[in-house]
Scaffold this motif. Structure first.
Motif, short mmCIF file in Angstrom:
data_model
loop_
_atom_site.label_atom_id
_atom_site.label_comp_id
_atom_site.label_asym_id
_atom_site.label_seq_id
_atom_site.Cartn_x
_atom_site.Cartn_y
_atom_site.Cartn_z
N SER A 56 -0.88 55.44 50.80
CA SER A 56 -1.56 55.85 52.19
C SER A 56 -2.73 56.72 51.76
O SER A 56 -3.54 57.15 52.55
N PRO A 59 -7.35 55.15 51.36
CA PRO A 59 -8.72 55.05 52.10
C PRO A 59 -9.23 56.35 51.87
O PRO A 59 -10.65 56.56 52.00
N GLU A 63 -13.28 57.02 50.95
CA GLU A 63 -13.96 57.66 52.15
C GLU A 63 -14.89 58.70 51.18
O GLU A 63 -15.94 58.87 51.51
N ALA A 72 -6.22 48.40 49.87
CA ALA A 72 -5.12 49.15 50.52
C ALA A 72 -4.58 48.23 51.71
O ALA A 72 -5.04 47.37 52.29
N LYS A 74 -3.56 46.76 55.42
CA LYS A 74 -4.00 46.87 56.83
C LYS A 74 -3.41 47.94 57.34
O LYS A 74 -3.97 48.45 58.39
N LEU A 77 -4.86 51.19 56.49
CA LEU A 77 -6.22 51.21 57.20
C LEU A 77 -6.17 51.48 58.46
O LEU A 77 -7.19 52.38 59.07
N HIS A 80 -5.26 55.08 59.08
CA HIS A 80 -6.34 56.00 58.58
C HIS A 80 -7.74 55.71 59.49
O HIS A 80 -8.13 56.89 59.91
N GLY A 82 -10.12 53.80 59.25
CA GLY A 82 -10.93 52.90 58.36
C GLY A 82 -12.61 53.44 58.67
O GLY A 82 -13.41 52.95 58.20
N GLU A 87 -15.08 47.31 54.59
CA GLU A 87 -13.74 46.51 54.34
C GLU A 87 -14.38 44.92 54.11
O GLU A 87 -14.01 44.23 55.11
N SER A 185 -3.44 43.06 52.24
CA SER A 185 -4.04 44.23 51.60
C SER A 185 -5.70 43.71 51.42
O SER A 185 -5.99 42.60 51.40
N ARG A 186 -6.48 44.81 51.66
CA ARG A 186 -8.05 44.72 51.93
C ARG A 186 -8.67 45.39 50.66
O ARG A 186 -8.05 46.57 50.20
N VAL A 188 -11.51 47.83 49.84
CA VAL A 188 -12.51 48.86 50.58
C VAL A 188 -13.54 49.37 49.68
O VAL A 188 -13.30 49.41 48.44
#
Ligand code: ATP
Ligand code: MG
Length: 217
Positions: A56, A59, A63, A72, A74, A77, A80, A82, A87, A185-186, A188
């Motif tokens: 967690s 992001p 950032e 991370a 989804k 995200l 968070h 995003g 992404e 998962s993505r 970022v």
């Protein structure tokens, strides 16, 4: 900006499933995070480091530019928000579903006898959005883990949690009741890194995209 590319990810399922994809981009971890206490891992490429953090927190690191890239879920995200990150790629790993679950006889109409239903979850934003979209006013109770316990001890009527096989729910006498969304998962990317380290970031992005396509085939 330094010449190093820093990638933030969590150990456990994301690390294990991301490693074959990163290998396709020529990146191999020098150590196993399950065996090492180090939070910054070297790789075979002296210009690439991995930072191992809570899922967690990924992001936030990306950032603020403490990591150029991150991996991370989804779910994380969505919670968070995003903001402040790109992404660009669904890695298709750590797949599961976000679901409403409860006891088999649980009501799904948002109310019990004389009060609003209580929903226990780690995913407050997703839960709020889901019930608001159904026009139901519910009370969300924020938890940090073991959501399955909440209906068993009368803390909540329902939970919102991630479900893969459903075995954890089943072991606790709960059942999935409503599907909220599919999770994977993505990749970022920090917005400044995207500009300042464009060639290296896009080279890695394209290598990962290729590996994802191959893994899916
Ligand atoms: P922690 O366990 O440190 O409290 P976490 O549960 O968010 O944090 P992991 O269990 O490593 O961390 O999960 C990381 C990500 O993997 C989640 O954000 C989610 O996207 C995905 N995930 C979580 N549970 C499952 C599951 N049962 N099956 C598949 N993917 C999952
Ligand atoms: Mg977990």
């Amino acid at each position: 900006m330094s010449n190093t590319l820093t990638i933030a990810l969590s150990k456990g399922r994301i690390f294990e499933q991301a490693m074959p994809l990163l290998a396709a981009g020529g990146i191999r971890a020098a150590e196993d995070p399950e065996k090492s206490r180090k939070l910054i891992l070297d790789t075979n490429d002296p210009r690439v480091k991995l930072v191992i953090i809570r899922a967690s927190d990924v992001p936030t690191y990306v950032e603020y530019g403490a990591a150029d890239l991150g991996i991370a879920g989804k779910d994380v995200l969505l919670e968070h928000g995003g903001e402040g990150l790109y992404e660009p790629l669904d890695l298709g790993i750590a797949r599961c579903r976000m679901m409403v679950a409860g006891k088999p006889d649980a009501q799904l109409d948002g109310r019990t006898d004389r009060r609003r239903q209580r929903i226990a979850t780690k995913y407050v934003r997703c839960a709020e959005r889901h019930f608001a979209a159904k026009g139901q006013q519910v009370e969300i109770i924020k938890l940090y883990g073991s959501m399955e316990l909440a209906p068993l001890v009368g803390l909540s009527d329902l939970i919102v949690d991630l479900v893969e096989s459903g075995n954890t729910l089943k072991a606790n006498g709960l059942v999935p009741l409503e599907h909220i969304c599919e999770i994977s998962s993505r990749l970022v990317v920090n917005k400044a890194s995207w500009k300042m380290k464009h060639a290296r970031v896009t080279a890695l992005l394209e290598a990962l995209r290729g590996a994802v396509t191959q893994q899916a085939a």
